[in-house]
Design a protein around this motif. Structure first.
Motif, short mmCIF file in Angstrom:
data_model
loop_
_atom_site.label_atom_id
_atom_site.label_comp_id
_atom_site.label_asym_id
_atom_site.label_seq_id
_atom_site.Cartn_x
_atom_site.Cartn_y
_atom_site.Cartn_z
N ARG A 118 8.85 -11.45 -12.29
CA ARG A 118 9.15 -10.24 -12.01
C ARG A 118 7.58 -9.67 -11.92
N ALA A 119 6.73 -9.84 -12.57
CA ALA A 119 5.42 -9.60 -12.51
C ALA A 119 4.70 -9.69 -11.28
N MET A 120 5.07 -11.02 -10.83
CA MET A 120 4.63 -11.44 -9.41
C MET A 120 5.22 -11.04 -8.37
N THR A 121 6.70 -11.19 -8.24
CA THR A 121 7.20 -10.87 -7.03
C THR A 121 7.35 -9.32 -6.65
N ARG A 122 7.34 -8.66 -7.85
CA ARG A 122 7.38 -7.05 -7.64
C ARG A 122 6.28 -6.46 -6.72
N ARG A 123 4.94 -7.33 -7.50
CA ARG A 123 3.87 -6.75 -6.75
C ARG A 123 3.62 -7.29 -5.40
N TYR A 124 4.11 -8.55 -5.02
CA TYR A 124 4.02 -9.10 -3.99
C TYR A 124 4.82 -8.26 -2.70
N PHE A 125 6.07 -8.07 -3.04
CA PHE A 125 6.91 -7.62 -2.21
C PHE A 125 6.64 -6.06 -2.07
N ALA A 126 6.03 -5.15 -2.91
CA ALA A 126 5.48 -3.98 -2.62
C ALA A 126 4.39 -3.91 -1.65
N ASP A 127 3.48 -5.01 -1.96
CA ASP A 127 2.34 -5.17 -1.13
C ASP A 127 2.78 -5.59 0.48
N LEU A 128 3.90 -6.44 0.66
CA LEU A 128 4.47 -6.77 2.02
C LEU A 128 5.05 -5.30 2.55
N ASP A 129 5.65 -4.53 1.66
CA ASP A 129 6.22 -3.24 2.12
C ASP A 129 4.82 -2.39 2.73
N ASN A 130 4.05 -2.20 1.77
CA ASN A 130 3.07 -1.36 1.96
C ASN A 130 1.96 -1.63 3.20
N TYR A 131 1.54 -3.02 3.19
CA TYR A 131 0.86 -3.33 4.52
C TYR A 131 1.58 -3.61 5.69
N ALA A 132 2.82 -3.56 5.78
CA ALA A 132 3.68 -3.81 7.26
C ALA A 132 3.04 -2.87 7.97
N GLU A 133 2.49 -1.72 7.72
CA GLU A 133 1.78 -0.74 8.58
C GLU A 133 0.53 -0.83 7.89
N SER A 134 -0.51 -1.43 8.56
CA SER A 134 -2.06 -1.63 8.15
C SER A 134 -2.85 -0.73 9.00
N ASP A 135 -4.17 -0.43 8.45
CA ASP A 135 -5.18 0.03 9.44
C ASP A 135 -5.75 -0.93 10.24
N ILE A 136 -6.10 -2.06 9.51
CA ILE A 136 -6.93 -3.12 10.27
C ILE A 136 -6.51 -4.32 9.55
N VAL A 137 -6.21 -5.33 10.48
CA VAL A 137 -5.77 -6.79 10.17
C VAL A 137 -6.86 -7.50 10.31
N ILE A 138 -7.51 -8.58 9.44
CA ILE A 138 -8.38 -9.41 9.53
C ILE A 138 -7.82 -10.91 9.70
N VAL A 139 -7.90 -11.48 10.67
CA VAL A 139 -7.20 -12.98 10.55
C VAL A 139 -8.36 -13.97 10.21
N GLY A 140 -8.13 -14.67 9.14
CA GLY A 140 -9.10 -15.48 8.60
C GLY A 140 -9.94 -15.10 7.78
N ALA A 141 -9.99 -15.71 6.53
CA ALA A 141 -11.06 -15.68 5.60
C ALA A 141 -12.09 -16.34 5.29
N GLY A 142 -12.71 -16.67 6.38
CA GLY A 142 -14.14 -17.56 6.22
C GLY A 142 -15.31 -16.65 5.82
N SER A 143 -16.54 -16.94 6.02
CA SER A 143 -17.63 -16.12 5.88
C SER A 143 -17.55 -15.04 6.66
N CYS A 144 -17.22 -14.89 7.99
CA CYS A 144 -17.39 -14.05 8.89
C CYS A 144 -15.96 -12.99 8.46
N GLY A 145 -15.01 -13.42 8.29
CA GLY A 145 -13.95 -12.33 8.20
C GLY A 145 -14.14 -11.85 6.71
N LEU A 146 -14.54 -12.52 5.73
CA LEU A 146 -14.77 -11.83 4.38
C LEU A 146 -15.88 -10.83 4.23
#
Ligand code: AHZ
Length: 315
Positions: free
Chosen positions: A50-78
């Motif tokens: 529950r500690a993991m899934t509650r947070r993950y699903f809350a994040d999925l819910d919260n970030y379903a409307e984001s301000d900015i999405v960055i695709v790819g977490a390489g040196s440039c994206g990070l």
């Protein structure tokens, strides 16, 4: 008896020493207190789930409307994520990384060598980040690429307004008809309005499993930094071609460090409305040279991509 000593592999005198050490250890205290009293606080397995899934699903819910999405977490994206997180704590930023481990190609400097080279003025970014380096005149050297990547990653992950969804692939782009300032729509022109995601392991099995529809994240700006073409790379720009928004890709050219780095940073831009392309993905759009194992342009392009994203977002 002699046989027992041989079986244990140690003479009786050594055994005595080990016993003595153990009793000394029992009275020694550590950050955990006395080792003899050591025990973890009790837990039930479901609490961990529950500690993991509650947070993950809350994040999925919260970030379903984001301000900015960055695709790819390489040196440039990070780098882009770090700049945005630092400047705009009011914005919700989702970083989507297909791999389990974020960092892209920046865990090694080049080939299997550890040190990471950055040409000046990228040292300014290292100063900001607090990563030490050796100054070699026109360029600087971080003793291990992993020191740069892990420091950058730890800062990005510490921002409360940034969520990294790793092991998650962007499978498509969300589009809307592009409405111009005059109110007119031009041909089939679109603006990018978010991303379509799936677990990477699912993305890899669309050919042999059915009915594995994706998920979505809406956002007014997407920053794509998926690297040059390869098994996963250049994802967004290849999709722009297949949906007729870019006529054709220029194709990454051969290696020319001096030309490539300036070109990538200078040309970091919004390629179609709502989609900023940065890092080596851009070399596929413009037909720019590659730079090989020198990372200043990834940092410079990430910094510029953050600016471009904010500009689009504020339009
Ligand atoms: O897993 C990819 C990697 O971590 C991720 N990625 C790619 N497609 C994706 C998708 N959804 C989610 N559809 C995806 N994630 O994007 C990341 C790209 O990182 P990278 O290190 O490959 O690209 P970069 O532009 O940040 O850095 C390029 C570094 C290079 S390549 C190069 C050369 O070949 O000459 N030189 C340098 C400095």
């Amino acid at each position: 008896p002699a046989t027992k000593t041989i079986i244990n592999g140690a003479p009786p005198s050594t055994k005595t020493t080990v016993t003595e050490l153990k009793s000394e250890e029992a009275v020694q205290t550590s950050m955990f207190g006395k080792w003899s009293d050591f025990a973890f606080a009790p837990i039930r397995e479901s609490q961990v789930s529950r500690a993991m899934t509650r947070r993950y699903f809350a994040d999925l819910d919260n970030y379903a409307e984001s301000d900015i999405v960055i695709v790819g977490a390489g040196s440039c994206g990070l780098t882009a994520a770090y700049m945005l997180g630092k400047q705009r704590p009011d914005l919700k930023i989702a970083v989507i990384e297909a791999g389990v481990s974020p960092g892209g190609g920046a865990w090694l400097g080049g080939q299997l060598f550890s040190a990471m080279v950055m040409r000046k003025p990228a040292d300014t970014f290292l100063n900001d980040l607090g990563v030490p380096y050796e100054d070699e005149g026109n360029f600087v050297v971080v003793k291990h690429a992993a020191l740069f990547t892990s420091t950058l990653l730890s800062k990005v992950l510490s921002f409360p307004n940034i969520k990294l969804f790793n092991a998650t692939a962007v499978e498509d782009l969300i589009t809307r008809p592009h409405i111009q300032a005059t109110g007119a729509t031009l041909g089939g022109a679109v603006r990018i309005a978010g991303v379509v995601t799936n677990w990477t392991l699912v993305s890899m099995h669309h050919d042999d499993q059915s009915c594995m529809d994706p998920n979505t994240i809406n956002a007014p700006v997407v920053v794509s930094t998926t690297g040059h073409d390869g098994p996963f790379g250049a994802f967004s720009v290849k999709r722009l071609v297949s949906m007729g928004q870019v006529e054709k890709l220029g194709g990454m050219r051969g290696l020319d460090m001096a030309r490539a780095e300036d070109a990538i940073v200078k040309s970091t831009r919004e390629v179609v409305p709502g989609l900023v392309v940065a890092g080596m993905e851009l070399s596929e759009v413009d037909g720019a040279n590659r730079m090989g194992p020198t990372f200043g342009a990834m940092v410079g392009s990430g910094v510029k991509a953050a600016e471009e994203a904010l500009r689009v977002f504020e339009e």
